[in-house]
Design a protein around this motif. Structure first.
Motif, PDB file in Angstrom:
ATOM      1  N   LEU A  79       0.827  -1.212   0.000  1.00  0.00           N
ATOM      2  CA  LEU A  79       0.000   0.000   0.000  1.00  0.00           C
ATOM      3  C   LEU A  79       0.858   1.257   0.000  1.00  0.00           C
ATOM      4  CD1 LEU A  79      -2.496  -1.118   2.798  1.00  0.00           C
ATOM      5  CD2 LEU A  79      -2.978  -1.014   0.354  1.00  0.00           C
ATOM      6  N   GLY A  80       2.050   1.126   0.541  1.00  0.00           N
ATOM      7  CA  GLY A  80       2.939   2.285   0.608  1.00  0.00           C
ATOM      8  C   GLY A  80       4.266   1.875   1.210  1.00  0.00           C
ATOM      9  N   SER A  81       5.238   2.751   1.045  1.00  0.00           N
ATOM     10  CA  SER A  81       6.558   2.475   1.625  1.00  0.00           C
ATOM     11  C   SER A  81       6.945   3.636   2.511  1.00  0.00           C
ATOM     12  CB  SER A  81       7.605   2.339   0.529  1.00  0.00           C
ATOM     13  OG  SER A  81       7.314   1.219  -0.239  1.00  0.00           O
TER      14      SER A  81
ATOM     15  N   HIS B  55       9.996   5.067   5.657  1.00  0.00           N
ATOM     16  CA  HIS B  55      11.422   5.171   5.938  1.00  0.00           C
ATOM     17  C   HIS B  55      12.033   3.814   6.304  1.00  0.00           C
ATOM     18  CE1 HIS B  55      13.897   8.697   6.196  1.00  0.00           C
ATOM     19  NE2 HIS B  55      14.601   8.137   7.153  1.00  0.00           N
ATOM     20  N   PHE B  56      11.277   3.021   7.056  1.00  0.00           N
ATOM     21  CA  PHE B  56      11.881   1.800   7.598  1.00  0.00           C
ATOM     22  C   PHE B  56      11.167   0.520   7.201  1.00  0.00           C
ATOM     23  CE2 PHE B  56      13.167   5.204  10.416  1.00  0.00           C
ATOM     24  CZ  PHE B  56      14.535   5.057  10.334  1.00  0.00           C
TER      25      PHE B  56
ATOM     26  N   VAL C 242       4.201  -0.887   3.991  1.00  0.00           N
ATOM     27  CA  VAL C 242       2.856  -1.095   4.517  1.00  0.00           C
ATOM     28  C   VAL C 242       2.132  -1.933   3.471  1.00  0.00           C
ATOM     29  CG1 VAL C 242       0.710   0.017   5.236  1.00  0.00           C
ATOM     30  CG2 VAL C 242       2.905   1.108   5.742  1.00  0.00           C
TER      31      VAL C 242
ATOM     32  N   MET D 129      -5.938   7.017  12.590  1.00  0.00           N
ATOM     33  CA  MET D 129      -5.776   5.604  12.220  1.00  0.00           C
ATOM     34  C   MET D 129      -5.650   4.734  13.487  1.00  0.00           C
ATOM     35  SD  MET D 129      -2.452   4.114  10.274  1.00  0.00           S
ATOM     36  CE  MET D 129      -1.376   4.563  11.650  1.00  0.00           C
TER      37      MET D 129
ATOM     38  N   LEU E  97      -2.812  -2.380  11.449  1.00  0.00           N
ATOM     39  CA  LEU E  97      -3.516  -1.097  11.524  1.00  0.00           C
ATOM     40  C   LEU E  97      -4.847  -1.140  10.776  1.00  0.00           C
ATOM     41  CD1 LEU E  97      -0.327   0.829  10.443  1.00  0.00           C
ATOM     42  CD2 LEU E  97      -1.338   1.033  12.727  1.00  0.00           C
ATOM     43  N   GLU E  98      -5.713  -0.222  11.143  1.00  0.00           N
ATOM     44  CA  GLU E  98      -6.964  -0.032  10.394  1.00  0.00           C
ATOM     45  C   GLU E  98      -6.609   0.221   8.924  1.00  0.00           C
ATOM     46  OE1 GLU E  98      -8.621   3.658  11.769  1.00  0.00           O
ATOM     47  OE2 GLU E  98     -10.359   3.503  10.462  1.00  0.00           O
TER      48      GLU E  98
ATOM     49  N   ILE F 294      -6.906   1.884   5.545  1.00  0.00           N
ATOM     50  CA  ILE F 294      -7.469   3.157   5.071  1.00  0.00           C
ATOM     51  C   ILE F 294      -7.406   3.135   3.545  1.00  0.00           C
ATOM     52  CG2 ILE F 294      -7.262   5.665   5.192  1.00  0.00           C
ATOM     53  CD1 ILE F 294      -5.807   5.161   7.907  1.00  0.00           C
TER      54      ILE F 294
ATOM     55  N   GLU G 118       0.683  14.061   2.814  1.00  0.00           N
ATOM     56  CA  GLU G 118       0.866  12.608   2.678  1.00  0.00           C
ATOM     57  C   GLU G 118       0.310  11.845   3.879  1.00  0.00           C
ATOM     58  OE1 GLU G 118       2.724  15.027   1.776  1.00  0.00           O
ATOM     59  OE2 GLU G 118       4.610  14.422   0.886  1.00  0.00           O
TER      60      GLU G 118
ATOM     61  N   MET H 270      -5.254  11.072   5.191  1.00  0.00           N
ATOM     62  CA  MET H 270      -5.909  10.175   4.239  1.00  0.00           C
ATOM     63  C   MET H 270      -7.427  10.160   4.445  1.00  0.00           C
ATOM     64  SD  MET H 270      -3.208   7.003   4.005  1.00  0.00           S
ATOM     65  CE  MET H 270      -3.953   6.309   2.541  1.00  0.00           C
TER      66      MET H 270
ATOM     67  N   ARG I 206      15.065  15.314   9.427  1.00  0.00           N
ATOM     68  CA  ARG I 206      14.955  13.957   8.907  1.00  0.00           C
ATOM     69  C   ARG I 206      14.227  13.960   7.573  1.00  0.00           C
ATOM     70  NH1 ARG I 206      11.403   9.335  11.814  1.00  0.00           N
ATOM     71  NH2 ARG I 206      10.988   8.150   9.953  1.00  0.00           N
TER      72      ARG I 206
ATOM     73  N   ARG J 242      12.243  12.353   4.452  1.00  0.00           N
ATOM     74  CA  ARG J 242      11.306  11.262   4.322  1.00  0.00           C
ATOM     75  C   ARG J 242      11.177  10.826   2.888  1.00  0.00           C
ATOM     76  NH1 ARG J 242       8.122  10.176   8.138  1.00  0.00           N
ATOM     77  NH2 ARG J 242       8.696  10.843  10.149  1.00  0.00           N
TER      78      ARG J 242
ATOM     79  N   SER K 278       8.517  10.258   1.465  1.00  0.00           N
ATOM     80  CA  SER K 278       7.386  10.974   0.877  1.00  0.00           C
ATOM     81  C   SER K 278       7.614  12.478   0.890  1.00  0.00           C
ATOM     82  CB  SER K 278       6.131  10.651   1.676  1.00  0.00           C
ATOM     83  OG  SER K 278       6.370  10.868   3.031  1.00  0.00           O
TER      84      SER K 278
HETATM   85  P1  ATP Z   1       7.657   7.891   6.461  1.00  0.00           P
HETATM   86  O1  ATP Z   1       9.034   7.482   6.110  1.00  0.00           O
HETATM   87  O2  ATP Z   1       6.953   8.728   5.405  1.00  0.00           O
HETATM   88  O3  ATP Z   1       7.505   8.480   7.826  1.00  0.00           O
HETATM   89  P2  ATP Z   1       6.698   5.502   7.611  1.00  0.00           P
HETATM   90  O4  ATP Z   1       7.781   4.484   7.536  1.00  0.00           O
HETATM   91  O5  ATP Z   1       6.480   6.101   8.955  1.00  0.00           O
HETATM   92  O6  ATP Z   1       6.815   6.588   6.487  1.00  0.00           O
HETATM   93  P3  ATP Z   1       3.914   5.449   7.019  1.00  0.00           P
HETATM   94  O7  ATP Z   1       3.937   6.890   6.604  1.00  0.00           O
HETATM   95  O8  ATP Z   1       3.187   5.121   8.257  1.00  0.00           O
HETATM   96  O9  ATP Z   1       5.375   4.828   7.089  1.00  0.00           O
HETATM   97  O10 ATP Z   1       3.332   4.608   5.800  1.00  0.00           O
HETATM   98  C1  ATP Z   1       3.882   4.698   4.497  1.00  0.00           C
HETATM   99  C2  ATP Z   1       2.751   4.764   3.474  1.00  0.00           C
HETATM  100  O11 ATP Z   1       1.925   3.597   3.573  1.00  0.00           O
HETATM  101  C3  ATP Z   1       1.786   5.923   3.671  1.00  0.00           C
HETATM  102  O12 ATP Z   1       2.232   7.101   3.037  1.00  0.00           O
HETATM  103  C4  ATP Z   1       0.489   5.407   3.080  1.00  0.00           C
HETATM  104  O13 ATP Z   1       0.478   5.568   1.674  1.00  0.00           O
HETATM  105  C5  ATP Z   1       0.553   3.918   3.373  1.00  0.00           C
HETATM  106  N1  ATP Z   1      -0.190   3.597   4.616  1.00  0.00           N
HETATM  107  C6  ATP Z   1       0.235   3.761   5.886  1.00  0.00           C
HETATM  108  N2  ATP Z   1      -0.684   3.359   6.772  1.00  0.00           N
HETATM  109  C7  ATP Z   1      -1.741   2.926   6.061  1.00  0.00           C
HETATM  110  C8  ATP Z   1      -3.040   2.379   6.402  1.00  0.00           C
HETATM  111  N3  ATP Z   1      -3.372   2.206   7.683  1.00  0.00           N
HETATM  112  N4  ATP Z   1      -3.873   2.042   5.402  1.00  0.00           N
HETATM  113  C9  ATP Z   1      -3.513   2.221   4.105  1.00  0.00           C
HETATM  114  N5  ATP Z   1      -2.317   2.717   3.708  1.00  0.00           N
HETATM  115  C10 ATP Z   1      -1.438   3.084   4.667  1.00  0.00           C
END
Ligand code: ATP
Length: 362
Positions: free
Chosen positions: A20-22, A24-25, A28, A78, A94-95, A97, A144, A147, A355, A357, A359
């Motif tokens: 669904l997404g990527s 930093h670490f 998802v 969330m 997680l829920e 979204i 970003e 949502m 930091r 990111r 995104s």
């Molecule tokens: P960043 O490096 O941007 O801080 P992160 O490692 O903390 O990212 P998140 O921002 O929590 O990760 O999630 C990365 C991406 O995954 C989000 O931008 C979003 O597109 C997707 N995502 C995160 N949580 C959810 C969710 N609960 N449902 C659907 N998609 C999600």
């Protein structure tokens, strides 16, 4: 140290689906609970193996994110269902979204009145106000991370995500942190001063400014210039981009772009500002007459998405180079396997104190 449910293989309980997404670490991914068939989002976070390593996330930071999420049960935030831990990673269930980012939803529209935009702002303020009442600051509010639960619903619900930088204040304690995304951070973050939840209110000012005009208030040609503009409070409402904006909306933003954290509007105060909660018929009419500058907003959003995918390609290339390098080093190879998606870079510019990111759209 918090103990999460140990589970060597998340696959035993959840069927792992599409990415669904990527972050930093880690990634998802959509996951389906085998026992019930219900769908969730699984955030897979690689854990740093040793203190000297730069790969993966420090366990204490994951614990902090989990603790914050556990404290926050609100319709506009969330929800966290469960947490599992295996040898190399922690999985946050997680829920799910599924409505995408608010800005993408808005960019698809032909036009939007301020009243429509306010319905979304109200929900953001309700979520943020709830966390601030619990002394929790998000510290990374940006488009970003805002949502929608379901964009097909007649009135989609806002969901605030990504609590990776969030912090819960203990009374009497000073907290400083130079993290965030340049376009959205407040002067006190850049100046490394003690922070408060007011940091988020500055970011809400930036988000509102962009939402109404399609322009970023402090954006410079470089991150350094952006940071300088923020410290100097160097922004304006130029007639060209704000011709369709109400005076109340500008007043709302001005009350958020305030250097002194104690003087900045709180989420509670925002909810009572006449732009959000009009008191007279004239104020209601003003909001309905005013609209978002859709032409520049669409341009801003397209550029933001382009930069996000550019960053993603940059990360993939870097990972590829790292993998080639690791072929010659068994130890580095092991570390890389444990944290494939880590992408901390080695920038040395002053702005890299902030930091960066994946995104990041500055
Ligand atoms: P960043 O490096 O941007 O801080 P992160 O490692 O903390 O990212 P998140 O921002 O929590 O990760 O999630 C990365 C991406 O995954 C989000 O931008 C979003 O597109 C997707 N995502 C995160 N949580 C959810 C969710 N609960 N449902 C659907 N998609 C999600």
């Amino acid at each position: 140290m918090a103990v999460f449910n140990m589970l060597e293989n998340v696959d035993d309980l959840y069927e792992i689906g599409e990415v669904l997404g990527s972050g930093h670490f880690g990634q998802v991914r959509e996951v389906r609970e085998r026992a019930t068939g219900s769908r969730w989002a699984g955030k897979f976070v690689k854990i740093r193996k040793c203190a000297s390593s730069r790969l993966g996330m420090e366990r204490k930071n994951v614990e902090r994110e989990v603790e914050v999420l556990q404290a926050l049960q609100h319709p506009n935030i969330m929800a966290l269902k469960d947490v599992f831990e295996s040898r190399a990673e922690v999985v946050l269930v997680l829920e799910l979204i599924s409505g995408g980012e608010l800005f993408d939803f808005i960019a698809e529209k032909e036009n939007l009145t301020e009243s429509d935009a306010i319905e979304f702002m109200k929900q953001i303020l309700l979520g943020v106000g709830f966390m601030h009442n619990k002394q929790i600051g998000h510290f990374d509010l940006k488009p970003e991370n805002i949502m929608l639960s379901d964009k097909m619903a007649p009135n989609p619900d806002i969901k605030i995500i990504d609590f990776g930088l969030a912090y819960c204040f203990q009374s009497g304690e000073e907290y400083r942190c130079m993290s965030g995304t340049p376009q959205y951070i407040s002067p006190e973050v850049i100046n490394n001063e003690p922070l408060s939840t007011a940091v988020d209110m500055w970011s809400i000012g930036v988000i509102t400014y962009i939402l109404l005009s399609g322009m970023s208030p402090f954006q410079g040609d470089t991150d350094e210039e952006t940071l300088r503009n923020i410290i100097a409070l160097n922004y304006k409402f130029d007639d060209h981009h704000f011709s369709m904006t109400s005076a109340m909306a500008k007043d709302f933003i001005q009350n958020l772009f305030v250097k002194d954290q104690n003087e900045r509007m709180t989420a509670e105060e925002c909810l009572h500002h006449p732009w959000i909660k009009p008191l007279t018929r004239k104020q209601v009419a003003n909001r309905n007459r005013s609209s978002i500058n859709m032409k520049t907003f669409k341009k801003f959003n397209a550029k933001r998405k382009w930069k996000m995918s550019y960053n993603m390609v940059w990360v993939c290339n870097r990972l590829h180079r790292l993998k080639l390098l690791c072929k010659t080093s068994a130890l580095a190879g092991e570390e890389l396997r444990q944290c494939e998606s880590d992408q901390e870079d080695t920038e040395t510019k002053p702005a890299s104190l902030i930091r960066r990111r994946l995104s990041n759209s500055s």
